[in-house]
Write a protein that holds these residues in place. Structure first.
Motif, short mmCIF file in Angstrom:
data_model
loop_
_atom_site.label_atom_id
_atom_site.label_comp_id
_atom_site.label_asym_id
_atom_site.label_seq_id
_atom_site.Cartn_x
_atom_site.Cartn_y
_atom_site.Cartn_z
N ALA A 1 6.83 15.05 28.34
CA ALA A 1 7.34 15.89 29.12
C ALA A 1 9.03 15.77 28.89
CB ALA A 1 7.02 15.58 30.74
N LEU A 2 9.50 14.73 28.76
CA LEU A 2 10.97 14.51 28.58
C LEU A 2 11.38 15.11 27.31
CD1 LEU A 2 13.62 13.17 29.26
CD2 LEU A 2 13.06 11.15 28.04
N LYS A 3 10.36 15.12 26.34
CA LYS A 3 11.04 15.63 24.90
C LYS A 3 10.88 17.19 25.22
CE LYS A 3 9.98 15.56 19.96
NZ LYS A 3 9.11 15.05 19.05
N LEU A 4 9.97 17.71 25.70
CA LEU A 4 9.70 19.21 25.94
C LEU A 4 11.09 19.69 26.88
CD1 LEU A 4 8.21 21.80 25.75
CD2 LEU A 4 7.03 20.99 27.75
N ALA A 5 11.35 18.95 27.80
CA ALA A 5 12.71 19.31 28.54
C ALA A 5 13.93 19.33 27.74
CB ALA A 5 12.81 18.46 29.81
N LYS A 6 13.90 18.35 26.93
CA LYS A 6 15.14 18.49 25.86
C LYS A 6 15.13 19.76 25.09
CE LYS A 6 15.75 13.27 25.87
NZ LYS A 6 15.86 12.26 25.01
N ALA B 1 13.28 3.63 47.28
CA ALA B 1 12.91 3.46 45.86
C ALA B 1 13.86 2.86 45.06
CB ALA B 1 12.31 4.64 45.20
N VAL B 2 13.45 1.51 44.55
CA VAL B 2 14.59 0.97 43.75
C VAL B 2 14.24 1.16 42.23
CG1 VAL B 2 15.25 -1.34 43.24
CG2 VAL B 2 14.59 -0.94 45.38
N GLY B 3 13.21 1.58 41.85
CA GLY B 3 12.90 1.96 40.34
C GLY B 3 12.75 3.37 40.16
N ARG B 4 11.64 4.09 40.01
CA ARG B 4 11.65 5.39 39.91
C ARG B 4 11.84 6.06 41.26
NH1 ARG B 4 5.83 7.82 38.14
NH2 ARG B 4 6.11 6.54 36.29
N GLY B 5 12.79 7.08 41.21
CA GLY B 5 12.97 7.78 42.17
C GLY B 5 14.26 7.21 42.86
N LEU B 6 14.97 6.24 42.33
CA LEU B 6 16.24 5.70 42.94
C LEU B 6 17.24 6.76 42.90
CD1 LEU B 6 17.85 3.58 44.15
CD2 LEU B 6 18.42 2.60 41.73
N PHE B 7 17.52 7.43 41.91
CA PHE B 7 18.58 8.40 41.64
C PHE B 7 18.17 10.00 41.73
CE2 PHE B 7 19.70 4.67 38.98
CZ PHE B 7 20.92 4.62 39.68
N LYS C 1 12.56 14.31 34.32
CA LYS C 1 11.33 13.71 33.41
C LYS C 1 11.77 12.10 32.91
CE LYS C 1 8.98 17.37 33.55
NZ LYS C 1 9.67 17.94 34.47
N ALA C 2 13.32 11.95 32.74
CA ALA C 2 13.49 10.70 32.43
C ALA C 2 13.47 9.65 33.48
CB ALA C 2 15.23 10.96 32.03
N GLU C 3 13.67 10.13 34.77
CA GLU C 3 13.33 9.24 35.81
C GLU C 3 11.79 8.68 35.88
OE1 GLU C 3 14.94 7.07 39.28
OE2 GLU C 3 15.87 8.14 37.35
N ASN C 4 10.92 9.52 35.32
CA ASN C 4 9.63 9.36 35.53
C ASN C 4 9.10 8.50 34.30
OD1 ASN C 4 9.11 10.94 37.70
ND2 ASN C 4 8.54 12.45 36.33
N LEU C 5 9.95 7.85 33.57
CA LEU C 5 9.89 6.56 32.47
C LEU C 5 9.94 5.32 33.13
CD1 LEU C 5 11.53 8.03 29.54
CD2 LEU C 5 9.12 8.08 29.92
N ASP D 1 21.76 24.20 33.60
CA ASP D 1 21.67 23.16 34.78
C ASP D 1 20.17 22.71 35.34
OD1 ASP D 1 24.59 22.97 34.29
OD2 ASP D 1 25.22 24.51 36.00
N GLU D 2 19.60 23.82 35.66
CA GLU D 2 18.23 23.63 36.34
C GLU D 2 17.49 22.68 35.12
OE1 GLU D 2 16.24 26.68 37.70
OE2 GLU D 2 18.05 28.00 38.79
N LEU D 3 17.41 23.32 33.95
CA LEU D 3 16.84 22.40 32.91
C LEU D 3 17.24 21.09 32.91
CD1 LEU D 3 16.31 25.25 29.90
CD2 LEU D 3 14.72 24.38 31.72
N LYS D 4 18.71 20.95 32.99
CA LYS D 4 19.11 19.50 33.01
C LYS D 4 18.64 18.57 34.15
CE LYS D 4 23.43 20.27 30.37
NZ LYS D 4 24.73 20.23 30.17
N ILE D 5 18.42 19.26 35.15
CA ILE D 5 17.95 18.51 36.32
C ILE D 5 16.48 18.28 35.85
CG2 ILE D 5 17.15 18.71 38.75
CD1 ILE D 5 19.63 20.43 39.17
N ASP D 6 15.40 19.08 35.31
CA ASP D 6 14.25 18.95 34.99
C ASP D 6 14.24 17.57 34.03
OD1 ASP D 6 12.74 20.57 36.63
OD2 ASP D 6 12.99 22.09 35.23
#
Length: 389
Positions: A279-284, A51-57, A229-233, A220-225
């Motif tokens: 979803a990203l804003k909620l995670a933050k 996965a070069v785009g979403r899912g690379l990291f 969520k940022a990756e899904n953008l 730490d778990e929330l930061k992974i979430d």
């Protein structure tokens, strides 16, 4: 059969986002779509997908793996918390048992003194040396001491039953506290100070408190979430490459060539990403809330440590002071007994001094027990009880 499509293979995802695959494909039949045709021996393929785009990291699988690794660390901290709680409750039960036993001994001694005085006054009254009413007062005092002893015995038995809850053998079989077992003698119980706690390192001890560590693991778990969520953008861009080969006889690599391959690319991007951005804003916001919880919990821990240290120091001073008070009450009692023997005092005054001495002993035992419990509370508040085991 009109046609037959066989595609059997194995996919192996890796933690760094590349997926390896290998398989075997064999298709045939009278009405087979020409694009699916293979030779009689079929095709063997092996390749990679990335996965070069979403899912690379990071992706769902890697996010869950990392959260599982954090959870494994969190369970170790949770064990420390449970052990810390257990040792605290068991320690308090021990000092309650100690106080109840020593109080029982005080009333035992007081009852023997009241019995001896009652018998002596009866003999003196029969000889005409004491008024008969003194026998009534001595008898009432003897009865009161019996009642107090029974109550002390009840409290001691209940404290023994509570202490027995924490007695286990090999972690499985609960044990009963033997009736002949007694706590440490009060004469060798030392008043504890805060010297061994290294209070100059109090801030660092609080920073590594198990409760705060648990909150940090949660962050730490929330930061992974949040990272997921940022990756899904990002848009989806997947690249896939498979090397293919037609087996010859028993050798699947006979015709292997770099010119025989299949590759592909997949691209998509949802517009306008409302769900992903929400979803990203909620995670933050969840991370911010968890960080505020850490500050709140730290303030609560700081208060508990300060309060327990204050109680520890105060009860130590009170216990040392009241130890002298008990000796002074004993001096008053002995003096009053001497005056009573010389006929210069009354039985009422002797009883009064004796009650004062008994109450002083019980108060001293209460302060001594409070001092040791304050030590337990301080170490419990610091979360270090389990570190000593």
């Amino acid at each position: 059969q009109y046609y037959s499509l066989i595609d059997a293979g194995l996919k192996v995802p890796t933690w760094f986002g590349i997926e390896a695959s290998a398989g075997y494909e064999q298709n045939g039949g009278s009405f087979l779509n020409p694009e699916n045709s293979t030779s009689g021996g079929g095709l063997v393929y092996a390749g990679l997908s990335i996965a070069v785009g979403r899912g690379l990291f990071i992706d769902e699988r890697r996010a869950e793996l990392r959260k599982a690794q954090i959870y494994q660390k969190s369970t170790v901290v949770e064990q420390r918390l449970m052990l810390n709680e257990l040792l605290y409750v068991a320690g308090k039960a021990y000092w309650d048992w100690f106080q109840a036993y020593e109080t029982y001994r005080v009333y035992q001694e007081a009852l023997e003194l009241a019995r001896f005085r009652f018998e002596s006054v009866k003999q003196e009254a029969a000889a005409g040396d004491k008024p008969s009413i003194d026998t009534l007062e001595a008898g009432i005092q003897f009865q009161n001491r019996q009642l107090s002893l029974q109550q002390a015995l009840l409290e001691f038995r209940n404290a023994s039953a509570m202490l027995g809850v924490f007695l286990w053998q090999n972690g499985q079989i609960p044990m009963e506290l033997d009736e002949t077992t007694v706590p440490i003698d009060k004469s060798i119980v030392q008043l504890q100070t805060t010297e061994g706690l290294m209070l100059e390192r109090l801030d660092s001890m609080v920073a590594y408190h198990p409760y705060l560590q648990q909150y940090r693991y949660k962050i730490d778990e929330l930061k992974i979430d949040r990272r997921l969520k940022a990756e899904n953008l990002k848009p989806t861009l997947n690249l896939k490459y498979n090397a293919i080969n037609q087996p010859v006889g028993d050798n699947p690599f006979a015709n292997l060539s770099i010119n025989n391959y299949v590759w592909g690319m997949q691209f998509n991007m949802p517009i306008p990403l409302r769900k992903e951005r929400g979803a990203l804003k909620l995670a933050k916001l969840k991370i911010q809330n968890a960080e505020m919880d850490v500050l709140s919990k730290k303030a609560e821990i700081d208060y508990k440590i300060t309060a327990s240290l204050n109680e520890w120091g105060t009860t130590r001073e009170q216990t040392a002071l009241y130890q002298r008070t008990v000796n002074d009450y004993l001096g008053l009692l002995n003096g009053e007994r001497d005056k009573f023997s010389a006929g210069e005092s009354s039985l009422f005054m002797v009883n009064f001094r004796e009650v004062g001495y008994i109450n002083a002993q019980i108060k001293y035992l209460e302060l001594l027990s409070k001092n040791r419990k304050a030590q337990l509370t301080t170490e419990y508040s610091l979360g270090v009880l389990s570190d000593e085991q």
